[in-house]
Design a protein around this motif. Structure first.
Motif, short mmCIF file in Angstrom:
data_model
loop_
_atom_site.label_atom_id
_atom_site.label_comp_id
_atom_site.label_asym_id
_atom_site.label_seq_id
_atom_site.Cartn_x
_atom_site.Cartn_y
_atom_site.Cartn_z
N UNK A 123 0.82 -1.21 0.00
CA UNK A 123 0.00 0.00 0.00
C UNK A 123 0.85 1.26 0.00
N UNK A 124 2.18 1.10 0.05
CA UNK A 124 3.06 2.26 0.18
C UNK A 124 4.18 2.29 -0.85
N UNK A 125 4.31 1.24 -1.65
CA UNK A 125 5.45 1.16 -2.57
C UNK A 125 5.11 1.82 -3.90
N UNK A 126 6.00 1.62 -4.88
CA UNK A 126 5.80 2.22 -6.19
C UNK A 126 5.21 1.22 -7.19
N UNK A 127 4.72 0.10 -6.66
CA UNK A 127 3.82 -0.80 -7.38
C UNK A 127 4.45 -1.61 -8.51
N UNK A 128 5.75 -1.51 -8.75
CA UNK A 128 6.35 -2.29 -9.83
C UNK A 128 6.24 -3.77 -9.51
N UNK A 129 5.74 -4.54 -10.46
CA UNK A 129 5.41 -5.95 -10.23
C UNK A 129 6.23 -6.84 -11.16
N UNK A 130 7.06 -7.68 -10.55
CA UNK A 130 7.89 -8.63 -11.28
C UNK A 130 8.02 -9.91 -10.46
N UNK A 131 8.73 -10.88 -11.01
CA UNK A 131 8.94 -12.14 -10.29
C UNK A 131 10.41 -12.50 -10.10
N UNK A 132 11.33 -11.78 -10.71
CA UNK A 132 12.73 -12.17 -10.67
C UNK A 132 13.04 -13.19 -11.76
N UNK A 133 14.29 -13.62 -11.82
CA UNK A 133 14.66 -14.63 -12.81
C UNK A 133 14.47 -16.03 -12.24
N UNK A 188 18.45 -11.28 -1.71
CA UNK A 188 17.45 -10.36 -2.21
C UNK A 188 17.19 -10.67 -3.69
N UNK A 189 15.94 -10.81 -4.11
CA UNK A 189 15.67 -11.05 -5.53
C UNK A 189 16.21 -9.91 -6.39
N UNK A 190 16.55 -10.24 -7.63
CA UNK A 190 17.17 -9.25 -8.53
C UNK A 190 16.12 -8.43 -9.26
N UNK A 191 15.06 -8.07 -8.54
CA UNK A 191 13.93 -7.35 -9.14
C UNK A 191 13.21 -6.62 -8.02
N UNK A 192 12.15 -5.93 -8.35
CA UNK A 192 11.28 -5.39 -7.31
C UNK A 192 10.60 -6.58 -6.62
N UNK A 193 10.78 -6.74 -5.30
CA UNK A 193 10.45 -8.03 -4.67
C UNK A 193 9.01 -8.21 -4.26
N UNK A 194 8.11 -7.31 -4.62
CA UNK A 194 6.71 -7.50 -4.27
C UNK A 194 6.16 -8.79 -4.86
N UNK A 195 6.39 -9.03 -6.15
CA UNK A 195 5.91 -10.25 -6.79
C UNK A 195 6.46 -11.50 -6.14
N UNK A 196 7.79 -11.58 -5.90
CA UNK A 196 8.33 -12.76 -5.24
C UNK A 196 7.71 -13.07 -3.88
N UNK A 197 7.45 -12.04 -3.06
CA UNK A 197 6.89 -12.35 -1.74
C UNK A 197 5.44 -12.80 -1.85
N UNK A 198 4.72 -12.30 -2.84
CA UNK A 198 3.35 -12.78 -3.05
C UNK A 198 3.34 -14.28 -3.36
N UNK A 199 4.17 -14.71 -4.28
CA UNK A 199 4.11 -16.14 -4.63
C UNK A 199 4.81 -17.00 -3.58
N UNK A 200 5.76 -16.44 -2.85
CA UNK A 200 6.29 -17.16 -1.69
C UNK A 200 5.16 -17.45 -0.71
#
Length: 600
Positions: free
Chosen positions: A123-133, A576-588
């Motif tokens: 709710x506070x980040x810049x919303x970039x959504x990725x999953x990493x490699x 730390x994932x090599x991306x914006x980590x929001x997506x990784x923690x969701x699927x974790x």
């Protein structure tokens, strides 16, 4: 990433006028109808609300979520995508942390934003959504000796997590993403930019002019390659932010077996009995966060598990307050060591962020609007009326990822997870975006930020008081290694080459300030003077193999040396994932829900 101080002030001044915070679910401990639940989840952020949703799919399973922060409902800076920089720091929606002095950054301190509201940092980040490699995930599988964390298994969770939404403004986005990679049936809305920045076409044109910066049609990482420049995918839809609160919680909030209590500051976990060699932690003590006092306190009990989802700062703090940690950290505060876990709070990793600013010609940057409260207020009013205009969009449209060239890299042991994993990120903002230097009173600017996504520096989170309302010492230890500072300098040299492409010939007029330096030494000083954080802290309760003596959690995320206690948040990632980590923690968290259900 955090915004420039001047932009934050402008956003807050304009946005708060429209804001009002409304209570969601329960707001006071007196409203609880029970003190016993199957699961007690600490933290209503990305991971915590995924678990709340998935565990309560079984109507016979009761879940209590304790959140120290406030509601996100009707808070306009949270809802409006472009106003993301105004949510943190120094606001009611932030923990308002500050780092310790950073030797690698000329002994500077800086704010360390973490969301303190429903949805947490989603709710506070810049919303970039990725999953990493896939290499990021495969390395975690190797480190944990659990093949379930490999990408071949983890990619299945995209289907239940992601709901890709095409922009509703009628634009043709077929070249901006790869449709076959995405899910359209999950919980979280993910979309592409809905408002065009004046620099978008120049960014794409540069990928055609310079072979060093290829175009990447889909920057999500789903297809195992984030290298190149592409279009940002963001957790937003129809001109509004999508968070774990607006998605996972919203679709589960009417379930009678789910209880969410805000304003609940967890002060410690209490052990139950003393089973041979293993401590059971199923009691949770908390106080009213609004009082900033540990008294009065309340207790709830989990019959199955307590799940910490308080993030890479909050989780180690709670563990240490509960006597789970290193004796060197607990003894000075006379906290008995109930579980000797030396790695609690250690191994902190984060992505250093460096703004690089150029002077540009004309008036097509957003600076003239962001300087003028009247124009900014009108833009917010337009957004309120019909969810259009630049306020309906993320602050960035284009991002990219790159690796060091082989000549530079051969000096080091490569810290990346594999040969297709990037070393640094490039972020484009068509306005002044520097958290250290105030926006000048005139001029137009382009900011090309760079971030180190495979840092080798390691920091720590350490409590400094037995009072949970006293923030822990946060030491990201930024730019502490030769690899890290070398990579930051190389990233600056790379974006200066990018900015010299023909596409920018009639727009960029010069480098601003210390960016104008040409020697490595000058660019190193530029990096040390201006770097802060993308606020992506991870790894302070790292995962290790089941039989490993190091690490804090097992591959199933249970806390070593305990029973009834599990951690599900970014603190468990070994790297730390090599991306914006929001997506990784969701699927974790999606996989964690499956692991928890299987263990019940």
């Amino acid at each position: 990433m955090k915004s420039a101080t001047s932009l934050r002030s402008a956003f807050v001044a304009s946005a708060l006028f429209f804001s009002r915070a409304l209570g969601v679910t329960l707001t006071d401990a007196s409203q609880l109808t029970s003190t016993t639940y199957d699961y007690v989840i600490v933290g209503a952020g990305n991971a915590g609300l995924v678990l709340a949703n998935r565990l309560t799919e079984d109507a016979n399973t009761t879940v209590l979520v304790l959140e120290a922060g406030v509601s996100d409902e009707n808070v306009i800076p949270v809802i409006a995508p472009f106003l993301g920089p105004s949510v943190t720091p120094d606001t009611p929606w932030d923990w308002n942390y500050t780092t310790t002095a950073q030797p690698g950054l000329d002994n500077r301190t800086y704010p360390y934003p973490r969301g303190r509201l429903l949805g947490g940092s989603s709710s506070a980040n810049y919303m970039i959504h990725q999953y990493g490699t896939n290499e990021d995930w495969d390395r975690m599988a190797n480190v944990s000796a659990d093949a379930g964390w490999a990408w071949s298994n983890m990619k299945q969770y995209i289907e239940r997590h992601e709901k890709f939404i095409l922009p509703t403004n009628g634009q043709n986005v077929s070249s901006e993403y790869i449709a076959s990679l995405h899910s359209y049936t999950g919980e979280l809305d993910v979309s592409l930019p809905v408002w065009t920045q004046a620099t978008d076409a120049r960014v794409v044109a540069t990928t055609q002019q310079l072979a060093e910066f290829p175009y990447n049609q889909d920057i999500s990482g789903i297809n195992n390659d984030m290298l190149g420049i592409g279009w940002a995918q963001s957790s937003m839809v129809n001109g509004t932010r999508a968070s774990s609160s607006t998605s996972y919680l919203a679709s589960a909030n009417d379930r009678p077996n789910l209880t969410v209590l805000i304003n609940a500051m967890v002060t410690k976990l209490l052990p139950i009995g003393t089973p041979a060699g293993v401590r059971s932690f199923r009691n949770v003590q908390f106080s009213d966060a609004r009082t900033f006092s540990v008294t009065p306190s309340f207790q709830v009990q989990a019959t199955k598990e307590v799940i910490l989802a308080a993030g890479a700062v909050g989780t180690p703090q709670i563990l240490q307050l509960s006597g789970i940690g290193a004796s060197e950290d607990l003894a000075p505060l006379d906290i008995p060591v109930l579980v000797n876990s030396p790695q609690v709070g250690k191994n902190l990793q984060d992505h250093p962020l460096l703004p690089n600013i150029f002077n540009v010609a004309g008036n097509s940057s957003l600076d003239h609007i962001l300087r003028d409260p009247a124009q900014l207020g009108a833009a917010i009013a337009q957004w309120e009326t019909n969810r259009t205009g630049f306020i309906s969009n993320n602050v960035v449209n284009n991002i990219g990822f790159a690796r060091l060239n082989s000549t530079v890299l051969e000096q080091f042991t490569d810290p990346a997870a594999g040969p297709t994993t990037p070393h640094f990120e490039i972020i484009f903002a068509n306005f002044w975006l520097d958290p250290i230097v105030t926006l000048p009173s005139n001029g137009s600017y382009l900011t090309i930020l760079t971030a180190l996504v495979t840092p080798t520096s390691r920091g720590s989170i350490t409590i400094q008081s037995t009072n949970p309302f006293v923030a822990p010492l946060i030491n990201p230890n930024m730019l502490d290694t030769l690899f890290d500072i070398t990579t930051m300098v190389e990233s600056v040299k790379a974006i200066k080459r990018f900015a010299a492409a023909p596409a920018w010939g009639d727009y960029i007029t010069s480098a601003f300030g210390s960016l104008a330096g040409t020697s490595d030494a000058a660019l190193e000083e530029h990096a040390r003077q201006h770097t802060t954080t993308v606020f992506h802290p991870t790894s302070t309760a790292s995962m290790a193999a089941q039989d490993a003596l190091d690490g804090v959690v097992n591959p199933d995320l249970t806390v070593k040396g305990t029973s009834g206690l599990r951690i599900v948040d970014l603190s468990v990632f070994p790297f730390v994932p090599s991306c914006h980590p929001m997506g990784p923690v969701y699927i974790l968290a999606e996989r964690a829900a499956d692991l928890i259900k299987a263990a019940s």
